[in-house]
Design an enzyme around this catalytic site. Structure first.
Site, PDB file in Angstrom:
ATOM      1  N   CYS A   1      69.809  73.013  18.753  1.00 17.43           N
ATOM      2  CA  CYS A   1      70.642  72.267  17.813  1.00 17.43           C
ATOM      3  C   CYS A   1      71.227  71.027  18.463  1.00 17.43           C
ATOM      4  O   CYS A   1      71.457  70.031  17.802  1.00 17.43           O
ATOM      5  CB  CYS A   1      71.740  73.167  17.284  1.00 17.43           C
ATOM      6  SG  CYS A   1      72.519  74.083  18.597  1.00 17.43           S
TER       7      CYS A   1
ATOM      8  N   GLY B   1      72.802  78.039  11.979  1.00 22.20           N
ATOM      9  CA  GLY B   1      71.516  77.785  11.332  1.00 22.20           C
ATOM     10  C   GLY B   1      71.503  76.381  10.766  1.00 22.20           C
ATOM     11  O   GLY B   1      72.233  75.499  11.236  1.00 22.20           O
TER      12      GLY B   1
ATOM     13  N   GLY C   1      73.970  76.467   5.604  1.00 16.79           N
ATOM     14  CA  GLY C   1      75.402  76.505   5.923  1.00 16.79           C
ATOM     15  C   GLY C   1      76.253  76.098   4.728  1.00 16.79           C
ATOM     16  O   GLY C   1      77.276  76.728   4.421  1.00 16.79           O
TER      17      GLY C   1
ATOM     18  N   LYS D   1      73.011  89.732  11.220  1.00 14.35           N
ATOM     19  CA  LYS D   1      71.687  89.546  10.612  1.00 14.35           C
ATOM     20  C   LYS D   1      70.905  88.558  11.474  1.00 14.35           C
ATOM     21  O   LYS D   1      71.146  87.369  11.462  1.00 14.35           O
ATOM     22  CB  LYS D   1      71.800  89.022   9.175  1.00 14.35           C
ATOM     23  CG  LYS D   1      70.575  89.406   8.395  1.00 14.35           C
ATOM     24  CD  LYS D   1      69.903  88.350   7.564  1.00 14.35           C
ATOM     25  CE  LYS D   1      69.271  87.147   8.065  1.00 14.35           C
ATOM     26  NZ  LYS D   1      67.885  87.234   8.559  1.00 14.35           N
TER      27      LYS D   1
ATOM     28  N   GLU E   1      67.004  65.955  11.394  1.00 11.86           N
ATOM     29  CA  GLU E   1      66.743  66.855  12.517  1.00 11.86           C
ATOM     30  C   GLU E   1      65.295  67.329  12.439  1.00 11.86           C
ATOM     31  O   GLU E   1      64.857  67.819  11.401  1.00 11.86           O
ATOM     32  CB  GLU E   1      67.679  68.055  12.426  1.00 11.86           C
ATOM     33  CG  GLU E   1      67.504  69.015  13.576  1.00 11.86           C
ATOM     34  CD  GLU E   1      68.439  70.220  13.457  1.00 11.86           C
ATOM     35  OE1 GLU E   1      68.514  70.820  12.378  1.00 11.86           O
ATOM     36  OE2 GLU E   1      69.075  70.558  14.467  1.00 11.86           O
TER      37      GLU E   1
ATOM     38  N   GLU F   1      77.934  76.755  12.649  1.00 13.77           N
ATOM     39  CA  GLU F   1      77.299  75.970  13.718  1.00 13.77           C
ATOM     40  C   GLU F   1      75.970  75.509  13.155  1.00 13.77           C
ATOM     41  O   GLU F   1      75.056  76.316  12.982  1.00 13.77           O
ATOM     42  CB  GLU F   1      77.029  76.845  14.957  1.00 13.77           C
ATOM     43  CG  GLU F   1      78.250  77.483  15.566  1.00 13.77           C
ATOM     44  CD  GLU F   1      79.001  76.553  16.498  1.00 13.77           C
ATOM     45  OE1 GLU F   1      78.668  75.347  16.539  1.00 13.77           O
ATOM     46  OE2 GLU F   1      79.921  77.038  17.154  1.00 13.77           O
TER      47      GLU F   1
HETATM   48  P1  TAP Z   1      68.146  78.783   8.806  1.00 15.26           P
HETATM   49  O1  TAP Z   1      66.932  78.732   7.989  1.00 15.26           O
HETATM   50  O2  TAP Z   1      69.375  78.166   8.254  1.00 15.26           O
HETATM   51  O3  TAP Z   1      68.378  80.334   9.110  1.00 15.26           O
HETATM   52  C1  TAP Z   1      69.414  80.785   9.928  1.00 15.26           C
HETATM   53  C2  TAP Z   1      69.753  82.206   9.548  1.00 15.26           C
HETATM   54  O4  TAP Z   1      70.261  82.220   8.210  1.00 15.26           O
HETATM   55  C3  TAP Z   1      68.577  83.163   9.558  1.00 15.26           C
HETATM   56  O5  TAP Z   1      69.006  84.430   9.992  1.00 15.26           O
HETATM   57  C4  TAP Z   1      68.170  83.195   8.094  1.00 15.26           C
HETATM   58  O6  TAP Z   1      67.469  84.362   7.734  1.00 15.26           O
HETATM   59  C5  TAP Z   1      69.535  83.145   7.435  1.00 15.26           C
HETATM   60  N1  TAP Z   1      69.527  82.681   6.049  1.00 15.26           N
HETATM   61  C6  TAP Z   1      68.595  81.915   5.428  1.00 15.26           C
HETATM   62  N2  TAP Z   1      68.953  81.710   4.137  1.00 15.26           N
HETATM   63  C7  TAP Z   1      70.129  82.352   3.940  1.00 15.26           C
HETATM   64  C8  TAP Z   1      71.025  82.503   2.828  1.00 15.26           C
HETATM   65  N3  TAP Z   1      70.766  81.938   1.634  1.00 15.26           N
HETATM   66  N4  TAP Z   1      72.152  83.215   2.981  1.00 15.26           N
HETATM   67  C9  TAP Z   1      72.444  83.766   4.178  1.00 15.26           C
HETATM   68  N5  TAP Z   1      71.636  83.687   5.266  1.00 15.26           N
HETATM   69  C10 TAP Z   1      70.508  82.958   5.157  1.00 15.26           C
HETATM   70  O7  TAP Z   1      67.973  78.129  10.236  1.00 15.26           O
HETATM   71  P2  TAP Z   1      66.841  78.414  11.293  1.00 15.26           P
HETATM   72  O8  TAP Z   1      65.619  77.738  10.782  1.00 15.26           O
HETATM   73  O9  TAP Z   1      66.758  79.840  11.630  1.00 15.26           O
HETATM   74  O10 TAP Z   1      67.450  77.682  12.578  1.00 15.26           O
HETATM   75  C11 TAP Z   1      67.299  76.355  12.776  1.00 15.26           C
HETATM   76  C12 TAP Z   1      68.573  75.603  12.437  1.00 15.26           C
HETATM   77  O11 TAP Z   1      69.693  76.170  13.089  1.00 15.26           O
HETATM   78  C13 TAP Z   1      68.527  74.178  12.911  1.00 15.26           C
HETATM   79  O12 TAP Z   1      69.003  73.324  11.909  1.00 15.26           O
HETATM   80  C14 TAP Z   1      69.475  74.144  14.102  1.00 15.26           C
HETATM   81  O13 TAP Z   1      70.053  72.927  14.391  1.00 15.26           O
HETATM   82  C15 TAP Z   1      70.467  75.168  13.729  1.00 15.26           C
HETATM   83  N6  TAP Z   1      71.102  75.713  14.920  1.00 15.26           N
HETATM   84  C16 TAP Z   1      72.365  75.317  15.184  1.00 15.26           C
HETATM   85  C17 TAP Z   1      73.001  75.776  16.319  1.00 15.26           C
HETATM   86  C18 TAP Z   1      74.399  75.334  16.588  1.00 15.26           C
HETATM   87  S1  TAP Z   1      75.219  76.112  17.703  1.00 15.26           S
HETATM   88  N7  TAP Z   1      74.947  74.375  15.937  1.00 15.26           N
HETATM   89  C19 TAP Z   1      72.361  76.658  17.171  1.00 15.26           C
HETATM   90  C20 TAP Z   1      71.086  77.051  16.879  1.00 15.26           C
HETATM   91  C21 TAP Z   1      70.454  76.575  15.723  1.00 15.26           C
HETATM   92  P3  TAP Z   1      65.855  84.382   7.735  1.00 15.26           P
HETATM   93  O14 TAP Z   1      65.450  84.228   9.138  1.00 15.26           O
HETATM   94  O15 TAP Z   1      65.524  85.709   7.186  1.00 15.26           O
HETATM   95  O16 TAP Z   1      65.410  83.237   6.877  1.00 15.26           O
END
Ligand code: TAP
Length: 505
Positions: A298, A242, A247, A189, A399, A264
């Site tokens: 991240c 995410g 998480g 996804k 963050e 992650e």
């Molecule tokens: P999130 O809002 O957590 O979204 C990540 C993914 O999860 C998206 O595909 C999102 O879908 C999905 N999602 C949202 N709510 C969900 C739920 N209730 N159940 C299952 N899936 C769900 O994060 P983001 O804003 O995309 O990314 C930014 C975050 O990711 C930052 O905190 C960053 O630090 C972290 N990140 C961490 C790493 C590593 S390796 N540690 C790498 C990259 C990013 P939708 O897009 O449809 O909302």
């Protein structure tokens, strides 16, 4: 409905009008027939329409993945054959390198050099796992008497893989490559803001010979599609990248069916400049550490600690170079900083900067939305340095996920280790010093999954990537990842000639 194989996508057009779900080897519309639009953050203009998956589509994809895993041939292929197909995926990606880069830029607004590096790493990831899986094997263990025991690594099953918007293709590769190398089936996804390259990657997997049902992609909202995958009893493992709050929610829901989970999550990584550092190298590395990918990383080194004896010298150069960073056309080679992913994220970033001002911090440079000529409708933020901060401030604790760094002084090694560890996160960290003994001593005391010593770069295929504390658990990008996509089966046999009668009856 035509299958991916039938369409023989040797040559992808760079951008299509419409992107479909990939279920059971086919490009399909969502059951509802609904679509959503993905936008270019650099211009604010629409890029393409994307099928909007729902629970029904997630169900179709899970059934396809389950069928492929339970009755299909992928997991039973000789490991060399799976490895060959992974290499083929990499070679098709190489031949489509520019197309993938272009699509990634259109969908994310990131700068060309960043997109190029990330597409290359996605390719190398498939090559890495093509090699690594060949050497991934069980053990033969010492047994008493006439017993023989060996272990085998078996694929864990159907994996839901949920990825964020900041590195769409690279994150998809980090997840799909080890999973399919191990023999699993996946339902991916992608983030709703950036689904395009993940869809194309799934198509490339099929073109390379991955059987139908092994790699499925369902776009759609996290709260509906993501959640459905996490709760479904046919899914054996969830790999999520995410935010930390999502998480935690996933971990809780996955516990109902005791799924294997790897997370992650977010970070607030410290970057420590000691008094004996090569200041120019530290300045360059710190610039890259926070402003690469527009700070939307991240492991962005967003907390900078500079020894008080070199603070002025460091800051003079750091501020000067920050002001020189070019925001502009993401497709130009000399653009350093791309757009912010969305208007909402831009407002989140700006909100943090405003909170810092309210709490008494000083904006050294930046601190507001940027105006970029020719890209007036895009989402841009000035590279921002904030000083006069302390560990009670929101901007130091949380963050931000944007081009914003906070800077603090320190005067003693013990003190800075304590400050570095004073965070709920523990993903990245960086140390700048010419004293090797100090570098290793400090590295061992930092509570983070990754420590960079005099290096702007955090990872290459082969280096474990993942967090301590609330940055999650599990490691990606490395050999150990294969353990997270496999179960260890112990096979114990008795080969003695005397029949055993343990009860003696
Ligand atoms: P999130 O809002 O957590 O979204 C990540 C993914 O999860 C998206 O595909 C999102 O879908 C999905 N999602 C949202 N709510 C969900 C739920 N209730 N159940 C299952 N899936 C769900 O994060 P983001 O804003 O995309 O990314 C930014 C975050 O990711 C930052 O905190 C960053 O630090 C972290 N990140 C961490 C790493 C590593 S390796 N540690 C790498 C990259 C990013 P939708 O897009 O449809 O909302």
């Amino acid at each position: 409905m035509s299958t991916v194989k039938e369409q023989k996508m040797e040559k992808l057009e760079t951008k299509r009008e419409m992107y479909h779900l990939i279920i059971n080897g086919e490009r399909v519309e969502s059951v509802s027939g609904e679509t959503f639009t993905t936008y270019n953050p650099a211009t604010g203009e629409p890029v393409a329409e994307v099928a909007k998956g729902t629970k029904e589509d997630a169900e179709r994809a899970i059934q396809a993945a389950r069928q492929a895993f339970d009755y299909g041939k992928w997991r039973h292929f000789p490991v060399n054959k799976r490895a060959r197909i992974l290499n083929k995926i990499a070679s098709i990606m190489r031949s489509r390198f520019n197309e993938l880069v272009e699509l990634e830029i259109l969908d994310t607004g990131k700068a060309l050099t960043a997109a190029q590096g990330q597409v290359m790493q996605a390719i190398e990831d498939f090559e890495f796992y093509a090699s690594a899986i060949v050497g991934h094997r069980g053990t033969v263990n010492n047994m008493p008497g006439a017993f023989h025991n060996f272990t085998e690594k078996e694929p864990v099953g159907v994996c839901a893989q949920i990825i964020p918007w900041n590195y769409p293709l690279m994150m998809a590769a980090w997840k799909i490559a080890p999973a399919i190398a191990a023999g699993c089936s996946v339902v991916v996804k992608p983030a709703s803001l950036t689904p395009l390259t993940c869809i194309v990657l799934a198509e490339i997997c099929h073109e390379a010979g991955v059987p139908e049902g092994v790699v499925n992609v369902v776009t759609g909202s996290g709260s509906e599609v993501g959640n459905y995958l996490v709760e479904h009893p046919f899914v054996d493992k969830v790999a999520f990248t995410g935010s930390t709050p999502v998480g935690k929610n996933i971990m809780e829901k996955a516990s109902k069916t005791l799924k294997r989970v790897t997370l992650e999550l977010g970070g607030k990584s410290p970057n420590i400049i000691f008094e004996d550092a090569d200041i120019d190298a530290a300045v360059n590395g710190s610039l890259f550490g926070i402003f690469y990918n527009t700070g939307q990383s991240c492991e962005a080194r967003s907390r900078l600690y500079v020894h008080e004896s070199v603070y002025d010298q460091f800051m003079e150069k750091f501020v000067e170079k920050t002001k020189k960073l070019k925001l502009g056309n993401p497709f130009e080679q000399d653009t350093h900083v791309g757009a912010i992913i969305s208007r909402e994220q831009l407002e989140v970033v700006d909100g943090y900067v405003k909170s810092a001002i309210e709490e008494g911090a000083t904006i050294v440079t930046g601190g507001k939305e940027a105006k970029v000529e020719g890209f007036e409708n895009g989402f841009w933020y000035e590279p921002t340095i904030i000083a006069d901060v302390n560990h009670q401030m929101k901007v130091v604790k949380e963050e931000i996920f944007g081009p914003v760094v906070v800077v603090m002084k320190f005067n003693d090694e013990k003190e800075v280790i304590k400050l570095a560890n004073d965070s709920k996160y523990g993903l990245g960290s960086a140390i700048w010093t010419k004293d090797h003994a100090r570098a290793i001593r400090v590295a061992k005391q930092i509570q983070a999954g990754i420590v960079m010593i005099n290096s702007p770069f955090s990872a290459f295929p082969g280096t474990p990537f993942g967090g301590y504390k609330q940055s999650g658990f599990g490691r990606e990008l490395c050999i150990e990842t294969l353990d997270l996509y496999t179960e260890t089966k112990s096979i114990l046999s008795y080969y003695g000639s005397r029949p055993l009668n343990p009860f003696g009856v």
